[in-house]
Scaffold this motif. Sequence first.
Motif, PDB file in Angstrom:
ATOM      1  N   CYS A   1     -16.976  28.403  12.102  1.00  0.00           N
ATOM      2  CA  CYS A   1     -16.952  28.213  13.530  1.00  0.00           C
ATOM      3  C   CYS A   1     -15.682  29.009  14.297  1.00  0.00           C
ATOM      4  CB  CYS A   1     -16.643  26.476  13.636  1.00  0.00           C
ATOM      5  SG  CYS A   1     -15.032  26.106  12.892  1.00  0.00           S
ATOM      6  N   HIS A   2     -15.340  30.038  13.806  1.00  0.00           N
ATOM      7  CA  HIS A   2     -14.135  30.787  14.583  1.00  0.00           C
ATOM      8  C   HIS A   2     -14.066  32.147  13.571  1.00  0.00           C
ATOM      9  CE1 HIS A   2     -11.949  28.193  11.741  1.00  0.00           C
ATOM     10  NE2 HIS A   2     -11.232  29.033  11.397  1.00  0.00           N
ATOM     11  N   LEU A   3     -13.280  33.020  14.330  1.00  0.00           N
ATOM     12  CA  LEU A   3     -13.099  34.051  13.632  1.00  0.00           C
ATOM     13  C   LEU A   3     -11.559  34.009  13.279  1.00  0.00           C
ATOM     14  CD1 LEU A   3     -13.923  37.075  15.846  1.00  0.00           C
ATOM     15  CD2 LEU A   3     -15.233  36.325  13.707  1.00  0.00           C
ATOM     16  N   GLU A   4     -11.164  34.785  11.821  1.00  0.00           N
ATOM     17  CA  GLU A   4      -9.652  34.623  11.651  1.00  0.00           C
ATOM     18  C   GLU A   4      -9.470  36.239  11.483  1.00  0.00           C
ATOM     19  OE1 GLU A   4      -9.672  32.343   7.846  1.00  0.00           O
ATOM     20  OE2 GLU A   4     -11.080  30.906   8.716  1.00  0.00           O
ATOM     21  N   ALA A   5      -7.966  36.183  11.301  1.00  0.00           N
ATOM     22  CA  ALA A   5      -7.484  37.403  11.457  1.00  0.00           C
ATOM     23  C   ALA A   5      -7.835  38.091  10.352  1.00  0.00           C
ATOM     24  CB  ALA A   5      -5.829  37.113  11.183  1.00  0.00           C
ATOM     25  N   ARG A   6      -7.991  37.453   9.201  1.00  0.00           N
ATOM     26  CA  ARG A   6      -8.395  38.401   7.904  1.00  0.00           C
ATOM     27  C   ARG A   6      -9.750  39.021   8.283  1.00  0.00           C
ATOM     28  NH1 ARG A   6     -11.934  36.865   4.628  1.00  0.00           N
ATOM     29  NH2 ARG A   6     -11.788  34.645   5.560  1.00  0.00           N
ATOM     30  N   LEU A   7     -10.532  38.352   8.830  1.00  0.00           N
ATOM     31  CA  LEU A   7     -12.242  38.995   9.257  1.00  0.00           C
ATOM     32  C   LEU A   7     -11.795  40.261  10.008  1.00  0.00           C
ATOM     33  CD1 LEU A   7     -13.992  35.570   9.805  1.00  0.00           C
ATOM     34  CD2 LEU A   7     -14.412  37.020   7.819  1.00  0.00           C
ATOM     35  N   VAL A   8     -10.983  39.925  11.116  1.00  0.00           N
ATOM     36  CA  VAL A   8     -10.739  41.210  11.925  1.00  0.00           C
ATOM     37  C   VAL A   8     -10.134  42.319  11.231  1.00  0.00           C
ATOM     38  CG1 VAL A   8      -9.274  41.760  13.921  1.00  0.00           C
ATOM     39  CG2 VAL A   8     -10.446  39.779  14.069  1.00  0.00           C
ATOM     40  N   GLN A   9      -9.259  42.077  10.215  1.00  0.00           N
ATOM     41  CA  GLN A   9      -8.678  42.909   9.371  1.00  0.00           C
ATOM     42  C   GLN A   9      -9.667  43.824   8.771  1.00  0.00           C
ATOM     43  OE1 GLN A   9      -5.996  41.608   6.244  1.00  0.00           O
ATOM     44  NE2 GLN A   9      -4.261  42.982   7.097  1.00  0.00           N
ATOM     45  N   ASP A  10     -10.511  42.939   8.103  1.00  0.00           N
ATOM     46  CA  ASP A  10     -11.793  43.694   7.071  1.00  0.00           C
ATOM     47  C   ASP A  10     -12.416  44.621   8.175  1.00  0.00           C
ATOM     48  OD1 ASP A  10     -10.856  42.104   5.178  1.00  0.00           O
ATOM     49  OD2 ASP A  10     -12.282  40.835   5.061  1.00  0.00           O
ATOM     50  N   ALA A  11     -12.966  44.027   9.471  1.00  0.00           N
ATOM     51  CA  ALA A  11     -13.654  44.743  10.291  1.00  0.00           C
ATOM     52  C   ALA A  11     -13.160  46.167  10.791  1.00  0.00           C
ATOM     53  CB  ALA A  11     -14.022  43.891  11.726  1.00  0.00           C
ATOM     54  N   LEU A  12     -11.840  46.142  10.722  1.00  0.00           N
ATOM     55  CA  LEU A  12     -10.887  47.210  11.262  1.00  0.00           C
ATOM     56  C   LEU A  12     -11.136  48.614  10.257  1.00  0.00           C
ATOM     57  CD1 LEU A  12      -7.652  45.790  12.628  1.00  0.00           C
ATOM     58  CD2 LEU A  12      -9.312  46.454  14.062  1.00  0.00           C
ATOM     59  N   THR A  13     -11.243  48.006   8.911  1.00  0.00           N
ATOM     60  CA  THR A  13     -11.550  49.242   8.026  1.00  0.00           C
ATOM     61  C   THR A  13     -12.858  50.005   8.263  1.00  0.00           C
ATOM     62  OG1 THR A  13     -12.941  47.788   6.570  1.00  0.00           O
ATOM     63  CG2 THR A  13     -10.153  47.936   6.146  1.00  0.00           C
ATOM     64  N   ARG A  14     -13.773  49.439   8.993  1.00  0.00           N
ATOM     65  CA  ARG A  14     -15.312  49.963   9.372  1.00  0.00           C
ATOM     66  C   ARG A  14     -15.039  50.547  10.690  1.00  0.00           C
ATOM     67  NH1 ARG A  14     -19.536  45.743   8.823  1.00  0.00           N
ATOM     68  NH2 ARG A  14     -17.961  44.275   8.805  1.00  0.00           N
ATOM     69  N   LEU A  15     -14.129  50.531  11.301  1.00  0.00           N
ATOM     70  CA  LEU A  15     -13.977  51.407  12.591  1.00  0.00           C
ATOM     71  C   LEU A  15     -12.936  52.496  12.688  1.00  0.00           C
ATOM     72  CD1 LEU A  15     -13.560  48.117  15.161  1.00  0.00           C
ATOM     73  CD2 LEU A  15     -15.497  49.926  14.926  1.00  0.00           C
ATOM     74  N   ASN A  61      -3.020  32.965   8.085  1.00  0.00           N
ATOM     75  CA  ASN A  61      -3.679  33.338   9.223  1.00  0.00           C
ATOM     76  C   ASN A  61      -2.839  34.066  10.207  1.00  0.00           C
ATOM     77  OD1 ASN A  61      -6.408  33.880  10.836  1.00  0.00           O
ATOM     78  ND2 ASN A  61      -4.800  33.001  12.434  1.00  0.00           N
ATOM     79  N   ASP A  62      -1.777  33.500  10.570  1.00  0.00           N
ATOM     80  CA  ASP A  62      -0.783  33.967  11.357  1.00  0.00           C
ATOM     81  C   ASP A  62       0.140  35.231  10.951  1.00  0.00           C
ATOM     82  OD1 ASP A  62      -1.240  32.102  13.454  1.00  0.00           O
ATOM     83  OD2 ASP A  62       0.573  30.905  13.053  1.00  0.00           O
ATOM     84  N   GLU A  63       0.271  35.201   9.627  1.00  0.00           N
ATOM     85  CA  GLU A  63       0.725  36.500   8.925  1.00  0.00           C
ATOM     86  C   GLU A  63      -0.241  37.670   9.092  1.00  0.00           C
ATOM     87  OE1 GLU A  63       2.017  35.467   4.754  1.00  0.00           O
ATOM     88  OE2 GLU A  63       1.665  37.457   4.331  1.00  0.00           O
ATOM     89  N   ILE A  64      -1.341  37.408   8.791  1.00  0.00           N
ATOM     90  CA  ILE A  64      -2.224  38.515   8.945  1.00  0.00           C
ATOM     91  C   ILE A  64      -2.443  38.925  10.184  1.00  0.00           C
ATOM     92  CG2 ILE A  64      -4.631  39.427   8.586  1.00  0.00           C
ATOM     93  CD1 ILE A  64      -4.810  37.287   6.141  1.00  0.00           C
ATOM     94  N   ALA A  65      -2.518  38.031  11.395  1.00  0.00           N
ATOM     95  CA  ALA A  65      -2.522  38.257  12.668  1.00  0.00           C
ATOM     96  C   ALA A  65      -1.393  39.159  13.341  1.00  0.00           C
ATOM     97  CB  ALA A  65      -2.505  37.117  13.562  1.00  0.00           C
ATOM     98  N   ARG A  66      -0.105  38.988  12.688  1.00  0.00           N
ATOM     99  CA  ARG A  66       1.086  39.651  12.853  1.00  0.00           C
ATOM    100  C   ARG A  66       1.030  40.951  12.570  1.00  0.00           C
ATOM    101  NH1 ARG A  66       4.020  35.119  11.894  1.00  0.00           N
ATOM    102  NH2 ARG A  66       4.240  35.403   9.879  1.00  0.00           N
TER     103      ARG A  66
END
Lengths: 218, 218
Positions: B92-106, B14-19
């Motif tokens: 129960c929480h968001l993860e960096a990977r989910l945010v990374q995926d969401a960014l492709t749709r913005l 998670n930390d790696e993708i968050a970076r």
Amino acid sequence: MSVITIERQILEKNDEIARANRERFERSGIFAINLVSAPGSGKTRILEQCLERLKSRIRICVIEGDVQTDLDAQRVARYDVPVVQIVTRGGCHLEARLVQDALTRLDLAGVQLLVIENVGNLVCPANYDLGEAKKVVVVSTTEGADKPLKYPTMFRNASVLLINKIDLLPYVDCDLSALRENALKINPDLEIFPLSARTGDGMDAWCNWLVEKSVTRR
Amino acid sequence: MSVITIERQILEKNDEIARANRERFERSGIFAINLVSAPGSGKTRILEQCLERLKSRIRICVIEGDVQTDLDAQRVARYDVPVVQIVTRGGCHLEARLVQDALTRLDLAGVQLLVIENVGNLVCPANYDLGEAKKVVVVSTTEGADKPLKYPTMFRNASVLLINKIDLLPYVDCDLSALRENALKINPDLEIFPLSARTGDGMDAWCNWLVEKSVTRR
């Protein structure tokens, strides 16, 4: 070995210990509830009101679950009922094993009602059976009417819904009938008690329900 | 292979993708916040008030995280800002990977402020970096002054504390200075904004902070 497999193993192991807890409660005539909600919905305040009203009527003991601190156990101890605090140190829910351990520190002889107050979390505790007879979910009017739809597992797995802080209804934008409706859409069997732990409004109906369940069990 | 090892691996991944997310935001001049709180503290309501005030001043987009439903994304979409809903289906929480995926749709071109509204949970999201510049925790006056002590990791990892629902202070037993004190005991560096998303009180100070951070970033 995948993470999903391990999660399933954890839940299976939890369910096994929960079954043992449940058998123990049933054998001893103890009515056990698992009190769950978001942080700050008023679980401890409701419990304090129940202890005030019920401690001379039935024999009660309490297990408190918190991520940190024993503040809630301190509040409960003022009512002269046996209480054990479980501090999860970061853990987001209670597990059956933690309850099993806590039971070794309680004298259960004659106890009629055991209240297990879970960690404040509307997501994770939903999937962990502790061996309780009933899961009781608290939602407060300040949290909005959409919570059952947004956190459905908790409302689906609960038997009772306490709608707390009804004294604040004039000051918040919460549609009480929409909240009821949303809860019953997720779980049509929910028994619902609107109340205010602050003013005491509605507390008698909820306490009478607890007494009835605790007494008929023996 | 133990569960603890797997948990550590999940967090490291998670930390790696968050970076990577963080580098992307910094490269693009986007100020990203991770908005966290208990269910019902008012994250979405605060966000709506910000959009109302800021959408003509800076370019904003939103990622909504929820266990179920796209109700929050629907609310945000009314303000004509790009929004992506992540439904965790029980997570129960968001993860960096989910945010990374969401960014492709913005479409991030020209975006100055990205608000990521996390799942309502004061425990689990604390340990998951999403790549944000600042973690912003919301607590409402109805939840009581003890929350920072009982859920310390979230308050320790946050940079900003929004104390919401100050309009309800006359009707609840919340000591605002005790709440501040408890928060600063856990994290002396917290910037604190008391506000009411309902009345708008205090919203300007918080919105000005957001604009300042979003503009200086470019």
